[in-house]
Design a protein around this motif. Structure first.
Motif, PDB file in Angstrom:
ATOM      1  N   MET A  22       7.139  -4.248 -11.512  1.00 47.13           N
ATOM      2  CA  MET A  22       5.989  -4.936 -10.974  1.00 47.13           C
ATOM      3  C   MET A  22       5.144  -3.957 -10.172  1.00 47.13           C
ATOM      4  O   MET A  22       5.663  -3.051  -9.541  1.00 47.13           O
ATOM      5  N   ASN A  23       3.831  -4.164 -10.174  1.00 43.56           N
ATOM      6  CA  ASN A  23       2.917  -3.351  -9.381  1.00 43.56           C
ATOM      7  C   ASN A  23       2.606  -4.043  -8.059  1.00 43.56           C
ATOM      8  O   ASN A  23       2.393  -5.255  -8.019  1.00 43.56           O
ATOM      9  N   TYR A  24       2.549  -3.234  -7.007  1.00 46.98           N
ATOM     10  CA  TYR A  24       2.157  -3.689  -5.685  1.00 46.98           C
ATOM     11  C   TYR A  24       1.079  -2.752  -5.169  1.00 46.98           C
ATOM     12  O   TYR A  24       0.972  -1.600  -5.614  1.00 46.98           O
ATOM     13  N   TYR A  25       0.321  -3.252  -4.162  1.00 42.74           N
ATOM     14  CA  TYR A  25      -0.790  -2.483  -3.609  1.00 42.74           C
ATOM     15  C   TYR A  25      -0.820  -2.659  -2.095  1.00 42.74           C
ATOM     16  O   TYR A  25      -0.507  -3.726  -1.578  1.00 42.74           O
ATOM     17  N   ILE A  26      -1.244  -1.587  -1.419  1.00 43.00           N
ATOM     18  CA  ILE A  26      -1.384  -1.640   0.041  1.00 43.00           C
ATOM     19  C   ILE A  26      -2.213  -0.431   0.473  1.00 43.00           C
ATOM     20  O   ILE A  26      -2.241   0.582  -0.234  1.00 43.00           O
ATOM     21  N   SER A  27      -2.860  -0.546   1.608  1.00 44.28           N
ATOM     22  CA  SER A  27      -3.567   0.619   2.144  1.00 44.28           C
ATOM     23  C   SER A  27      -3.520   0.612   3.666  1.00 44.28           C
ATOM     24  O   SER A  27      -3.163  -0.394   4.291  1.00 44.28           O
TER      25      SER A  27
ATOM     26  N   ASN B 207      10.378  -2.807   2.098  1.00 37.89           N
ATOM     27  CA  ASN B 207      11.650  -2.824   1.374  1.00 37.89           C
ATOM     28  C   ASN B 207      12.166  -4.240   1.090  1.00 37.89           C
ATOM     29  O   ASN B 207      13.007  -4.421   0.214  1.00 37.89           O
ATOM     30  N   GLU B 208      11.645  -5.240   1.783  1.00 38.42           N
ATOM     31  CA  GLU B 208      12.005  -6.627   1.480  1.00 38.42           C
ATOM     32  C   GLU B 208      11.423  -7.090   0.149  1.00 38.42           C
ATOM     33  O   GLU B 208      12.001  -7.945  -0.507  1.00 38.42           O
ATOM     34  N   VAL B 209      10.279  -6.537  -0.243  1.00 33.44           N
ATOM     35  CA  VAL B 209       9.622  -7.012  -1.471  1.00 33.44           C
ATOM     36  C   VAL B 209       9.671  -6.021  -2.626  1.00 33.44           C
ATOM     37  O   VAL B 209       9.636  -6.421  -3.788  1.00 33.44           O
ATOM     38  N   VAL B 210       9.755  -4.745  -2.331  1.00 34.64           N
ATOM     39  CA  VAL B 210       9.681  -3.713  -3.368  1.00 34.64           C
ATOM     40  C   VAL B 210      11.083  -3.265  -3.769  1.00 34.64           C
ATOM     41  O   VAL B 210      11.906  -2.940  -2.917  1.00 34.64           O
ATOM     42  N   THR B 211      11.348  -3.269  -5.078  1.00 36.88           N
ATOM     43  CA  THR B 211      12.621  -2.752  -5.592  1.00 36.88           C
ATOM     44  C   THR B 211      12.422  -1.321  -6.065  1.00 36.88           C
ATOM     45  O   THR B 211      11.303  -0.828  -6.163  1.00 36.88           O
TER      46      THR B 211
ATOM     47  N   ASP C  93       9.924  -0.991  -8.984  1.00 41.72           N
ATOM     48  CA  ASP C  93       8.522  -1.360  -8.795  1.00 41.72           C
ATOM     49  C   ASP C  93       7.679  -0.122  -8.520  1.00 41.72           C
ATOM     50  O   ASP C  93       8.194   0.919  -8.103  1.00 41.72           O
ATOM     51  N   THR C  94       6.373  -0.272  -8.711  1.00 43.57           N
ATOM     52  CA  THR C  94       5.424   0.784  -8.385  1.00 43.57           C
ATOM     53  C   THR C  94       4.481   0.271  -7.314  1.00 43.57           C
ATOM     54  O   THR C  94       3.940  -0.828  -7.428  1.00 43.57           O
ATOM     55  N   VAL C  95       4.312   1.075  -6.266  1.00 41.61           N
ATOM     56  CA  VAL C  95       3.396   0.727  -5.187  1.00 41.61           C
ATOM     57  C   VAL C  95       2.261   1.740  -5.182  1.00 41.61           C
ATOM     58  O   VAL C  95       2.489   2.945  -5.093  1.00 41.61           O
ATOM     59  N   TYR C  96       1.045   1.214  -5.278  1.00 40.52           N
ATOM     60  CA  TYR C  96      -0.157   2.036  -5.187  1.00 40.52           C
ATOM     61  C   TYR C  96      -0.627   1.969  -3.737  1.00 40.52           C
ATOM     62  O   TYR C  96      -1.002   0.910  -3.240  1.00 40.52           O
ATOM     63  N   ILE C  97      -0.562   3.120  -3.067  1.00 42.41           N
ATOM     64  CA  ILE C  97      -0.960   3.231  -1.670  1.00 42.41           C
ATOM     65  C   ILE C  97      -2.403   3.740  -1.677  1.00 42.41           C
ATOM     66  O   ILE C  97      -2.649   4.881  -2.061  1.00 42.41           O
ATOM     67  N   LEU C  98      -3.327   2.898  -1.255  1.00 43.01           N
ATOM     68  CA  LEU C  98      -4.739   3.241  -1.339  1.00 43.01           C
ATOM     69  C   LEU C  98      -5.237   3.942  -0.080  1.00 43.01           C
ATOM     70  O   LEU C  98      -6.224   3.563   0.533  1.00 43.01           O
ATOM     71  N   GLY C  99      -4.531   4.956   0.301  1.00 47.28           N
ATOM     72  CA  GLY C  99      -4.992   5.851   1.353  1.00 47.28           C
ATOM     73  C   GLY C  99      -4.502   5.552   2.745  1.00 47.28           C
ATOM     74  O   GLY C  99      -4.025   4.476   3.061  1.00 47.28           O
ATOM     75  N   ASP C 100      -4.628   6.598   3.579  1.00 42.87           N
ATOM     76  CA  ASP C 100      -4.275   6.578   4.997  1.00 42.87           C
ATOM     77  C   ASP C 100      -2.841   6.113   5.218  1.00 42.87           C
ATOM     78  O   ASP C 100      -2.559   5.183   5.977  1.00 42.87           O
ATOM     79  N   PHE C 101      -1.950   6.829   4.564  1.00 42.66           N
ATOM     80  CA  PHE C 101      -0.526   6.521   4.621  1.00 42.66           C
ATOM     81  C   PHE C 101       0.077   6.866   5.976  1.00 42.66           C
ATOM     82  O   PHE C 101       0.713   6.028   6.612  1.00 42.66           O
TER      83      PHE C 101
ATOM     84  N   TYR D 173       1.032  -6.988   6.318  1.00 36.92           N
ATOM     85  CA  TYR D 173       1.746  -5.739   6.577  1.00 36.92           C
ATOM     86  C   TYR D 173       2.830  -5.437   5.542  1.00 36.92           C
ATOM     87  O   TYR D 173       3.877  -4.897   5.862  1.00 36.92           O
ATOM     88  N   ARG D 174       2.536  -5.805   4.280  1.00 36.71           N
ATOM     89  CA  ARG D 174       3.499  -5.508   3.212  1.00 36.71           C
ATOM     90  C   ARG D 174       2.744  -5.323   1.900  1.00 36.71           C
ATOM     91  O   ARG D 174       1.689  -5.904   1.704  1.00 36.71           O
ATOM     92  N   PRO D 175       3.291  -4.551   0.992  1.00 34.72           N
ATOM     93  CA  PRO D 175       2.668  -4.425  -0.338  1.00 34.72           C
ATOM     94  C   PRO D 175       2.623  -5.793  -1.009  1.00 34.72           C
ATOM     95  O   PRO D 175       3.560  -6.587  -0.877  1.00 34.72           O
ATOM     96  N   GLN D 176       1.537  -6.049  -1.708  1.00 37.75           N
ATOM     97  CA  GLN D 176       1.356  -7.342  -2.371  1.00 37.75           C
ATOM     98  C   GLN D 176       0.981  -7.125  -3.833  1.00 37.75           C
ATOM     99  O   GLN D 176       0.325  -6.142  -4.169  1.00 37.75           O
TER     100      GLN D 176
END
Length: 191
Positions: free
Chosen positions: A1-6, A38-42, A45-53, A171-174
């Protein structure tokens, strides 16, 4: 599954006050962000971090290693474009901008919003961004989108902010649909 956060801004003390984040200090914020992630991402999964990590680049390697999943970084204004090789290998990819497919949707990923993104009137094209914080441009950007839509019925832009501090991000990847639904609800209630 894909997730996104920035705009996680790990290690950035001032962002707690600027965004009115519900944390007492950077340590509490770090623990919460890591736990939420870590509660939602296995691991699959792939998380796309859209900057300012991460505010403190010396902490990047440790933090990336503590987060589940395959991480792709879209470079933001507070990210180092030329990370050392040992840090770069922790990410699946690092780009300034990229376009991916998520289900039946084409998604443009950028740290910065592009108001002129119109999706070529194709409802399957979406833009996700970050950069605009709770007290730094989010409301003005949303007003501009609403204004363009009211002035031009052909303006079909699907532009969504996935900054972690927004209520629908929590405050979590969605996943994409959560961001779209949350942002549309936010717009309906506020603009």
């Amino acid at each position: 599954m894909n997730y996104y956060i920035s705009d996680l801004h790990f290690g950035h003390r001032a962002i707690i006050d600027l965004d009115e984040r519900p944390f007492n200090d950077v340590t509490e914020m770090e623990w919460a962000l890591i736990d939420n992630w870590n509660e939602v991402v296995t691991e699959n999964d792939t998380v796309y971090i859209l900057g300012d990590f991460c505010w403190d680049r010396r902490e990047t390697k440790r933090l990336v290693s503590e987060l589940n999943g395959n991480k792709v970084l879209i470079i933001g204004n507070h990210d180092a474009e030329h990370y050392t090789a040992d840090i770069r290998k922790l990410f699946v990819d690092i780009q300034k901008q990229m376009t991916i497919t998520d289900g039946d949707k084409t998604v443009l990923l950028s740290h910065y919003p592009i108001l002129d993104f119109d999706g070529d009137t194709d409802k399957t094209k979406i833009m996700l961004h970050g950069h605009l914080h709770k007290n730094y441009g989010t409301e003005e950007n949303e007003r501009q989108i609403a204004k363009r839509k009211s002035e031009n019925e052909d303006y079909t832009a699907q532009i969504y902010n996935c900054g972690c501090m927004l209520s629908y991000m929590n405050y979590r990847p969605q996943p994409l649909e959560t961001i779209i639904n949350g942002a549309e609800k936010y717009r309906a209630e506020n603009f």
